[in-house]
Design an enzyme around this catalytic site. Structure first.
Site, PDB file in Angstrom:
ATOM      1  N   HIS A  34      16.470  -6.106   0.555  1.00  0.00           N
ATOM      2  CA  HIS A  34      17.503  -6.430   1.545  1.00  0.00           C
ATOM      3  C   HIS A  34      17.278  -7.830   2.103  1.00  0.00           C
ATOM      4  O   HIS A  34      16.448  -8.595   1.613  1.00  0.00           O
ATOM      5  CB  HIS A  34      17.481  -5.399   2.685  1.00  0.00           C
ATOM      6  CG  HIS A  34      18.107  -4.091   2.328  1.00  0.00           C
ATOM      7  ND1 HIS A  34      19.276  -3.640   2.892  1.00  0.00           N
ATOM      8  CD2 HIS A  34      17.729  -3.132   1.447  1.00  0.00           C
ATOM      9  CE1 HIS A  34      19.588  -2.456   2.392  1.00  0.00           C
ATOM     10  NE2 HIS A  34      18.663  -2.119   1.513  1.00  0.00           N
ATOM     11  N   GLU A  78      12.702  -6.554   3.227  1.00  0.00           N
ATOM     12  CA  GLU A  78      13.613  -7.542   3.801  1.00  0.00           C
ATOM     13  C   GLU A  78      13.056  -8.922   3.440  1.00  0.00           C
ATOM     14  O   GLU A  78      11.938  -9.255   3.801  1.00  0.00           O
ATOM     15  CB  GLU A  78      13.703  -7.387   5.316  1.00  0.00           C
ATOM     16  CG  GLU A  78      14.093  -5.989   5.781  1.00  0.00           C
ATOM     17  CD  GLU A  78      15.596  -5.751   5.747  1.00  0.00           C
ATOM     18  OE1 GLU A  78      16.348  -6.744   5.567  1.00  0.00           O
ATOM     19  OE2 GLU A  78      16.020  -4.592   5.898  1.00  0.00           O
ATOM     20  N   GLU A 138     -39.837  -8.905   4.275  1.00  0.00           N
ATOM     21  CA  GLU A 138     -40.614  -9.637   3.279  1.00  0.00           C
ATOM     22  C   GLU A 138     -40.690  -8.771   2.021  1.00  0.00           C
ATOM     23  O   GLU A 138     -41.187  -7.651   2.048  1.00  0.00           O
ATOM     24  CB  GLU A 138     -42.023  -9.920   3.817  1.00  0.00           C
ATOM     25  CG  GLU A 138     -42.053 -10.670   5.151  1.00  0.00           C
ATOM     26  CD  GLU A 138     -41.825 -12.161   4.994  1.00  0.00           C
ATOM     27  OE1 GLU A 138     -41.907 -12.661   3.843  1.00  0.00           O
ATOM     28  OE2 GLU A 138     -41.579 -12.833   6.016  1.00  0.00           O
ATOM     29  N   HIS A 171     -36.826 -12.281   3.083  1.00  0.00           N
ATOM     30  CA  HIS A 171     -37.800 -13.358   2.850  1.00  0.00           C
ATOM     31  C   HIS A 171     -38.762 -12.955   1.734  1.00  0.00           C
ATOM     32  O   HIS A 171     -38.596 -11.920   1.086  1.00  0.00           O
ATOM     33  CB  HIS A 171     -38.577 -13.660   4.136  1.00  0.00           C
ATOM     34  CG  HIS A 171     -37.811 -14.482   5.115  1.00  0.00           C
ATOM     35  ND1 HIS A 171     -38.177 -15.758   5.472  1.00  0.00           N
ATOM     36  CD2 HIS A 171     -36.691 -14.200   5.827  1.00  0.00           C
ATOM     37  CE1 HIS A 171     -37.323 -16.234   6.359  1.00  0.00           C
ATOM     38  NE2 HIS A 171     -36.413 -15.306   6.592  1.00  0.00           N
TER      39      HIS A 171
END
Length: 1321
Positions: free
Chosen positions: A200, A293, A713, A622
Site C-alpha cells: 500500500h 505501506e 589467566e 590473560h
C-alpha cells in the site's frame, strides 16, 4: 518447412513488437495498456521461469494479471511453498504497482546469474499481482499525495480492503460490486499460499494482524493473533531492510510526529480496519500476510520511482525468503504412501491450524524453538511428534504417516522428533507407524571448532567478517574504536536479536589479548564464536544461551601489541604493551592510586564502550598463569594483601564457576615448572592478595558501571605454539560456557512508573548490607548478581517514593523482582493531588511524549542519524561570518531573525541570530536558550560549531519532524562571536597561544562581567556591555557557552569564594552535555597540563556568573577540545562529537518547571517572583509566564507578588519528562503587617479613640499655661541679638530638612529648632 518459416516470422514480429518496451523505465508510471504489454513481453521472453495469467476481471473489465515466477512455471511440483505479492489494492496508492513490475523484471533477468535469485526461484513458487484495482489506478492523478482524485476505491466506489469477510463483523458487500475481491478470495483458497505481502501507500510501515478487534476501537487497541511473535518477525524482516521504514519515523508531511517502533505496527493498534485482506488470508487460507505501506505520498511524481525501488528491493526479496523458515514436510497414508491433502497440522500451544495441499505437503512458518506438532486427518489416527527443533534459517523437515482407523487405540501415536520422522524428498521416505516407536537416542554431540591457528590482524578481521555475514541472524560485528596504530577494535555480538538491547536480557562480554603477547584468550574467543554460531539451533545449551543473553566478544583489545609478539614466548614482554609502550591494564582510573600516564586510545574506547552498554558480567582473558583473579586488584596501602570488595561472595562464586570447569586450574597448582611455590585454593585468588595492580580494568568495571568483571589467566605460556591450541580449547570451552551462565544468577526485573507503566531509567537498586548500588538501564530493566539467600532490596529514583522488597535468590537461576514506584506529589494546603490526566491538554500530553522519546533510549542518537547533512568546515573571519548569518536570514526568513547587540572596540558588530517559528514575536510562554561562542578570540571552535548548528537547524526545518518540532517550541538565540576583534588576530593551529584571547583593549572579556561580590570601578568593555544588556533583558531559560582549551563542561561559580545556590541544577545540566559527548563523559580530558592551565586562568569573574546572578538564567561553559585553535580539518570531528550534546540542550530547556501566575480573575501577574528552594529567583514575564530549570527531584516553589498572599507548591522534576505546566493563583493579601486585616482595623480604631482623648487633655493643660508661654517668647525677643548668627544657621538647616530628609543634620537640638521656628514667626 513452411510452418517453421511461419513460426520464425511470427516470433520475429512479436519480438520486434515488444522490443521497444522499456522494462526498467523509472521516468513514468505504466498505465493498464502499457503494463499489460510489458508483462506479456516478459512472460514471452522468459517462458521457462514465468507464466502470465489472469485470475479475473475488474468492474470495468480489466484483467487482474498475475505473473507466476518459478522454475517450471506451468506445472505444480511438490516441495515448493507458494508466496504472493499483491499491489495497488487502493488504485491511487501506486508505488506498489511499479515496484512489483520492477521486481518481476529483476527476478527474471537475474535468474541463472545471481545465485541468491536462482536459489529463490528454484525452491519457491512466486506469484506477483501488480494491480488488484486497475480501474482505480486509471482514475488517479500523479502527484496526488492525499488521494483527492478519488482513485482509492474500485469503479463501484467500494474500498477493496474493507470488503473481505471479517471475523468480528458481517461485511455487507454485494459480489457484483467487488469482482476483484471475489477473484482474489477464490485464488487464495485454491492456491494455499504460505506467505503474502499486501503493498500500500500513505506512510512507511509494516502492519501485521489483526487489523481490527471485537470492540472496533478506532486506535490504540492491540489485537494480537496467536502467531503474534511470528508476524512481528515477518514485519521486521521487511522493515529492517528498508532504510526509511526501519527508523520508525516516516516523517510524512500530514503526520510529521507519527512514529512506529522498529517500523512495524499491529494493525488494530494503528487503526481499526474491518474487512481487511490480511486477516482473511490468515483466518481462511494457510497464508500469513502483512501489509506494507511504502511511501508517504500515495501517488508521488515519477521522479521518485527509482528511489522507491532502491528502498524496497532488498526488503521484497528478504521477505520472500522467509517462506522457507519453520517446519515443512508431507502427510501420507501409511499403507500405500499416497498423499493426504487437507490434513490438519497443529502446533501445541498455538491455536492456529493449517491444512496440507494436494500433494500432502505443508509449510508451517515458526520461529526457532522446540515444538510438539500433530497431523490429523479424517478417518486416520492422529500422530504427534514431540520435541521438534526449529532452527534459524532453513525449515526443519518433518513427515507424517497416518494409519487408517481400525481396531487400533484411538488415542493416536506420539513419537519423539528424530531422524526417522525427517526426510528430504517426499512421502516415500516417511516411516510407518510401527517404525515410529521411540528409538534409543544417541547423546547429542555439539559441533567442535575446526579452525585452530594463530590469527594475525588481517586474518582475524576476515574471520569475524565471514561469521558475521554467514550467521547474520545471530551475529553482528561492530567496532568500538581504533588502536594507537588505527587498527579496529572489533567486537562480535551474538544473540537472537544481536543489534538491539532487549529489556530483561542481560548483556555479557569477554575481552582478550589486552596484553598483546598473551594470545590464548584471543584464539579461544574466535573458537567460541565458531562454536556458538555452528551449534545455535541444534545444541540446546547454546541455543538457550544465545536466545537469552546478548554476548559481546572482543578477541583483541591490543591488536598492535599482538603484531610484534612472537610465537613461543613463555614469559616475555615483547608486545605486552600497546604501540605507545603503555600497559593497558595499568591505564584505567584507580580508586587508590592516581594514574599519571596518558589515557591510551584503546583504554578510552573500552571505557566509552562500557558506558554505552548495560553489561552485567565480564571476564578479561590473560595468560602467564592459571587462575581466576577477582577484585579488588589493589588497596590503598599498596600492599600484597586481601582487598575485599562489597560483593566478595559474588565474585568468589563466579570465579569458581570457571575454575571448577577447568580441571587443571581447579587444582590450584599452576605452572609448577615455572612457579613451583604458587598455590591458589580452588584455582581462584583475590587480585591484591596475589599482587597489586593499580589502574586495572576489572576494578574500573566494578566501580564505574553495573558490570562485575574477573581476570582469567589461561595458561603458563603466553604465546604457545599453534599445535597446542586444541588442548587449550578442550581445557576451557566448558568453563567459557559455564561462566556465561553466571549472568543469569541473582535478581532481575523492571523498575516502572506505577502510573503509566513506563520503565524508569537510572533508578538505583540497593541491597541492604552490600554497599554497591546498581542502576537501571534506559528501559528500566536491571540485573543484580547475588549469591543464594534472602535479601532486602530497595529501589529508588528521583521524584519517586522508594520501595523495599524482600527477595530470595535460588540456588540455580534468577529471581524476578519488579518494582513499581509512585511519584512524589503534593498540593498546596495539604490537599490531595489531583488527577493530572483529567484536565491535561492533549497537545501537552503529546509534547511530553515527544520529549520523553528524545530523552530515553536511542531517541537523540536516532535524531542525529536521521539528520546527517553534508558540511564544508572552515574557519570564518568576521566578514564571512556576517555574510553567512545574513545568508541564513535570506534563505530561511520565516524562522530566522538577525539582530545587532552592539559593536566591538573596532566597530565590528556583535550579532545575535534568533531561530524560531516566530522569530520576531516575544512568545514568552516558550523556553528561550542562549548559545554563546567566541568570548575568547583565540578559541574559535565554538563559533564554527554554532554556525554549523544554526545551518543544521535551518536546513532540517520542515524536513525532519523532530527538528521542526523543537524549533516550533523553542526560542533559540545564537551569539556566534562575542570577541570578533580578538578573532581577527588569532591564528590557526595555535593550541596554546594567547594571541587574540583578549579584545583590542587587552581585556579578557570573561573577566569583565561583575557578579554579586564585585564592584565595578571602570566602564565595561563594549562587547561585554552588549552581552550584559541582552542578559539583563531576562527571559532566558538556559545558556550554553562554548570555549576551548580543555575537554569538560563547567558550571558557576567561577569565583572560588562564591557559594552556589542552585549547584545541583547547574551540575546536572553540565552532566547532561558531557554524557551526550562521546569523550567528555569519561572524565579524562587527555589534555596536556599547559592546556588545563589556560582554562584555570580564565576562571575569574565571568559571563556565567553574571548570567546566574543578574539574568536569573543557568549557564554552563563547555570546553570543546584541548587545542584552542585546532586545524580546520578537525572541525568535522568536533562537530560530530558535539552535535548530539547541543541537541540535548534543546531538549533539556523544556524540562524543569514552568507555569503561569495569575490572580483570581484570571489576570496574568507580570513581575511576580518565583523562589526556588528558598534561594534561586526567577520572575514572570508578559502573560505571567515563568520557566525554570531544576535538577531531577523534589523542589519547593514560592510565588511572591506585591499585594497578594504568598503561594507555595512542591513540584517533582524528572530527568526525561517535559516540564508540567502549573498554574499559581494569587488571592489579595488581607494581612497588614503580617496580621489579619480585621484585627488591625479594630486595633487602629481603638488607638484613634485613645489619641483623641489624649489630645483633649493636652489642649487643656496647654491652655492653663498660656501666660507662661507668652513670657518666654518675650524674653527670647529681648535676647535676639545674642543669638542672631546661630538662628540664621539653624534656620538654613531647617529649610533643608523641609526639602529633603536626606540632608537633615541629625546633630540639631530641640532648642535650635525652637529658635528657628521663633525666627520664622
Amino acid at each position: 518447412m513452411s510452418s517453421l518459416v511461419l513460426l520464425s516470422f511470427l516470433f520475429y514480429f512479436l519480438f520486434n513488437t515488444f522490443a521497444e518496451v522499456e522494462v526498467e523505465d523509472y521516468t513514468k508510471y505504466y498505465n493498464y495498456v502499457e503494463m499489460t504489454r510489458l508483462l506479456k513481453f516478459m512472460a514471452m521472453k522468459y517462458p521457462y521461469i514465468s507464466n502470465l495469467s489472469s485470475i479475473g476481471q475488474s468492474v470495468q473489465g480489466r484483467e487482474l494479471w498475475v505473473m507466476r515466477i518459478t522454475k517450471d512455471p506451468n506445472a505444480d511440483v511438490p516441495g515448493k511453498p507458494k508466496c504472493k505479492y499483491v499491489g495497488n489494492m487502493h488504485g491511487d496508492e501506486t508505488i506498489s504497482r511499479q515496484v512489483l513490475v520492477y521486481l518481476v523484471n529483476y527476478l527474471l533477468t537475474r535468474y541463472g546469474e545471481d545465485p541468491r535469485i536462482t536459489e529463490l526461484l528454484t525452491s519457491t513458487d512466486i506469484y506477483i499481482m501488480p494491480s488488484m484495482n486497475p480501474d482505480g489506478f486509471e482514475r488517479s492523478r500523479e502527484g496526488d499525495c492525499s488521494g483527492d482524485a478519488g482513485g482509492r476505491s474500485n469503479a463501484k466506489n467500494m474500498d477493496l480492503n474493507r470488503s473481505f469477510p471479517d471475523q468480528f463483523d458481517k461485511i455487507n458487500v454485494q459480489q457484483d460490486d467487488v469482482p476483484e475481491v471475489t477473484a482474489v478470495i477464490k485464488w487464495i483458497l485454491e492456491k494455499k499460499f504460505v506467505l503474502s505481502g499486501n503493498l500500500h501507500g500513505g506512510t512507511v510501515v509494516a502492519s501485521y494482524p489483526f487489523d481490527d478487534s471485537a470492540s472496533h476501537k478506532m486506535q490504540g487497541y492491540y489485537s494480537s493473533s496467536v502467531d503474534d511473535n511470528l508476524f512481528k518477525h515477518l514485519a521486521l524482516t521487511y522493515a529492517k531492510n528498508h532504510p526509511v521504514m526501519r527508523t520508525g519515523k516516516p516523517k510524512c508531511p500530514d503526520t510529521p510526529d507519527e512514529t512506529f517502533e522498529d517500523g512495524i505496527v499491529n494493525g488494530a493498534k494503528w487503526y481499526d480496519v474491518p474487512g481487511g485482506m490480511q486477516d482473511y488470508n490468515y483466518l481462511n487460507g494457510n497464508c500469513l500476510e502483512i501489509t506494507m505501506e511504502l511511501s508517504c505520498c500515495k501517488f508521488p511524481l515519477a521522479s521518485e520511482l527509482k528511489k522507491e525501488w532502491d528502498y524496497n528491493r532488498e526488503s521484497l526479496i528478504a521477505y520472500l525468503e522467509q517462506v522457507h523458515i519453520g517446519v515443512r514436510g508431507y502427510v501420507n497414508e501409511a499403507t500405500n504412501g499416497t498423499a493426504l491433502p487437507d490434513a490438519s497440522i497443529m502446533v501445541a500451544g498455538i491455536n492456529h491450524n493449517l491444512t496440507t495441499a494436494k500433494f500432502g505437503d505443508f509449510y508451517r512458518l515458526l520461529l526457532p524453538g522446540t515444538y510438539n506438532i500433530s497431523a490429523i486427518a479424517t478417518g486416520y489416527m492422529p500422530m504427534t511428534v514431540v520435541g521438534v527443533q526449529v532452527v534459524e534459517g532453513k525449515a526443519t523437515e518433518l513427515n507424517f504417516t497416518l494409519a487408517p482407523l481400525g481396531n487400533e487405540p484411538t488415542g493416536g501415536i506420539t513419537v519423539p522428533f528424530t531422524t526417522t520422522t525427517m526426510g528430504t524428498s517426499g512421502a516415500n521416505e516417511s516411516s510407518t507407524p510401527q517404525e515410529a516407536r521411540p528409538p534409543a537416542q544417541p547423546e547429542h554431540q555439539p559441533i567442535q571448532p575446526q579452525d585452530f591457528r594463530h590469527h594475525h590482524y588481517n586474518d582475524m578481521e576476515l574471520f569475524l567478517r565471514m561469521y558475521s555475514n554467514r550467521f547474520h541472524s545471530i551475529a553482528h560485528l561492530y567496532s568500538i574504536g581504533k588502536s594507537a596504530e588505527d587498527r579496529e577494535l572489533y567486537v562480535m555480538v551474538i544473540s537472537d536479536n544481536p543489534t538491539v538491547h532487549e529489556p530483561g536480557e542481560p548483556e555479557f562480554k569477554y575481552i582478550a589479548n589486552m596484553h598483546g603477547n598473551e594470545v590464548v584468550g584471543r584464539e579461544l574467543l574466535l573458537n567460541l564464536i565458531e562454536y556458538l554460531c555452528h551449534n545455535y539451533g541444534s545444541d540446546p545449551e547454546v541455543t538457550q544461551l544465545v536466545n537469552t543473553t546478548r554476548i559481546h566478544i572482543m578477541p583483541s583489545m591490543n591488536p598492535d601489541g599482538y603484531e610484534i609478539a612472537r610465537e613461543g614466548d613463555v614469559r616475555g614482554y615483547t608486545g605486552r604493551n600497546n604501540s605507545n609502550n603503555f600497559d593497558l591494564n595499568r591505564n584505567f582510573p584507580d580508586q587508590f592510586t592516581t594514574i599519571t600516564e596518558p589515557r591510551q586510545p584503546e583504554t578510552i574506547a573500552v571505557m566509552n564502550w562500557l558506558k554505552s552498554y548495560p553489561f552485567v558480567l565480564s571476564a578479561n582473558l590473560h595468560g602467564g598463569s592459571l587462575v581466576v583473579n577477582y577484585p579488588y586488584d589493589d588497596d590503598k596501602r599498596g600492599r600484597t594483601e586481601y582487598s575485599k570488595c562489597p560483593d566478595d561472595k559474588v565474585f568468589k562464586q563466579v570465579a569458581r564457576s570457571y575454575s571448577q570447569e577447568n580441571a587443571l586450574m581447579h587444582k590450584g597448582h599452576p605452572c609448577e615448572d615455572l612457579y613451583p611455590s604458587a598455590f591458589f585454593e580452588d584455582g581462584i585468588t583475590n587480585g591484591a592478595n596475589w599482587y597489586n595492580v593499580p589502574g586495572g580494568m576489572q576494578d574500573w568495571n566494578y566501580l564505574n558501571t553495573n558490570c562485575f568483571e574477573v581476570t582469567i589467566e589461561l595458561g603458563c605460556v603466553k604465546y604457545p605454539k599453534a599445535q597446542h591450541l586444541p588442548l587449550y580449547w578442550d581445557q576451557n570451552h566448558r568453563a567459557l560456557l559455564q561462566y556465561i551462565h553466571q549472568v543469569h544468577r541473582g535478581v532481575k526485573g523492571m523498575v516502572i512508573d506505577i502510573k503509566d507503566g513506563t520503565g524508569i531509567p537510572n533508578a538505583t537498586i540497593m541491597v541492604e548490607e552490600i554497599d554497591h548500588p546498581i542502576t537501571t538501564n534506559l528501559a528500566g530493566d536491571y540485573w543484580r548478581l547475588l549469591v543464594p539467600g534472602t535479601y532486602h532490596l530497595t529501589a529508588s529514583a528521583r521524584g519517586y517514593n522508594s520501595v523495599k522488597i524482600y527477595a530470595t535468590v535460588p540456588e540455580e537461576g534468577v529471581e524476578l523482582v519488579d518494582f513499581r514506584l509512585t511519584r512524589v506529589h503534593s498540593e498546596p494546603n495539604g490537599q490531595a493531588p489531583k488527577d493530572p490526566g483529567a484536565t491535561q491538554d492533549p497537545a501537552e500530553v503529546v509534547f511530553q511524549s515527544f520529549i520523553k522519546d528524545l530523552s530515553l533510549g536511542q531517541g537523540l542518537e536516532q535524531l542525529v542519524q536521521s539528520t546527517i547533512t553534508e558540511s564544508s568546515f572552515r574557519y570564518r573571519r568576521y566578514k564571512e561570518l556576517s555574510e553567512f548569518l545574513r545568508g541564513l536570514t535570506l534563505n530561511f526568513p520565516k524562522i530566522t531573525s538577525l539582530h545587532s547587540l552592539g559593536q566591538s572596540v573596532e566597530y565590528r558588530t556583535i550579532w545575535a541570530l534568533e531561530i524560531s517559528n516566530k522569530p520576531d514575536e516575544p512568545e514568552t510562554a516558550k523556553p528561550k536558550i542562549r548559545l554563546v561562542g567566541g568570548i575568547h578570540g583565540n578559541a574559535p571552535v565554538g563559533t564554527e560549531l554554532l554556525l554549523e548548528f544554526a545551518a543544521f537547524l535551518c536546513i532540517n526545518y520542515d524536513k525532519n519532524p523532530t527538528i521542526t518540532r523543537l524549533i516550533n517550541e523553542t526560542r533559540i538565540v545564537i551569539l556566534p562571536s562575542i570577541n570578533p576583534d580578538g578573532r581577527e588576530l588569532a591564528r590557526e593551529k595555535q593550541c596554546t597561544s594567547t594571541v587574540g584571547m583578549t579584545n583590542t583593549h587587552g581585556k579578557d572579556l570573561d573577566t569583565d562581567f561583575f557578579g554579586n561580590a564585585s564592584q565595578r570601578v571602570v566602564e565595561a568593555q563594549p562587547e561585554t556591555r552588549a552581552v550584559m544588556d541582552l542578559i539583563l533583558e531576562r527571559g532566558f531559560t538556559l545558556s550554553v557557552a562554548l570555549d576551548g582549551g580543555s575537554l569538560l563542561a563547567t558550571y558557576p561559580y567561577d569565583k572560588p569564594v562564591q557559594p552556589v545556590e542552585n549547584e545541583e541544577t547547574l551540575k546536572y545540566l553540565a552532566n547532561v552535555y558531557a554524557s551526550n559527548h562521546p569523550k567528555m563523559h569519561l572524565g579524562d580530558t587527555g589534555c596536556p597540563s599547559n592546556a588545563l592551565l589556560v582554562v584555570n586562568i580564565l576562571m575569574c569573574l565571568s559571563c556565567p556568573d553574571f548570567s546566574v546572578d543578574f539574568g536569573h538564567c543557568p549557564e554552563i561553559t563547555v570546553y570543546t577540545g584541548c587545542c584552542l585553535f585546532p586545524p580546520a580539518k578537525q572541525l568535522a570531528t568536533l562537530w560530530a562529537e558535539n552535535r548530539k550534546a547541543l541537541l540535548s540542550m534543546l531538549v533539556e530547556v523544556h524540562k524543569g518547571v514552568r507555569g503561569m501566575v495569575k490572580d483570581k480573575s484570571g489576570k496574568p501577574i507580570v513581575g511576580a517572583m518565583i523562589v526556588l528552594n528558598g534561594g534561586v529567583r526567577v520572575f514572570t514575564a508578559e502573560g505571567g509566564y515563568f520557566h525554570a530549570l531544576l535538577a531531577p527531584g523534589n523542589h519547593n516553589i514560592e510565588a511572591v507578588a506585591d499585594g497578594y498572599q504568598q503561594q507555595r507548591q512542591e513540584v517533582v522534576v524528572s530527568s526525561y519528562e517535559a516540564a508540567s505546566s502549573i498554574i499559581i493563583e494569587f488571592d489579595m493579601d488581607n494581612r497588614i503587617f503580617g496580621l489579619p486585616r480585621e484585627f488591625v482595623v479594630a486595633t487602629a480604631a481603638a488607638s484613634m479613640t485613645a489619641l483623641v482623648v489624649t489630645a483633649c487633655i493636652i489642649w487643656c493643660v496647654c491652655s492653663a499655661k498660656s501666660n507662661q508661654q507668652k513670657d518666654g517668647f518675650h524674653r527670647l525677643r529681648q535676647h535676639r541679638d545674642d543669638y542672631e548668627d546661630e538662628i540664621r544657621l539653624t534656620s538654613m538647616g531647617s529649610k533643608k530638612s523641609l526639602l529633603s530628609n536626606e540632608f537633615q543634620d541629625e546633630s540639631e537640638s530641640d532648642e535650635d529648632t525652637l529658635y528657628a521656628n521663633a525666627n520664622k514667626l
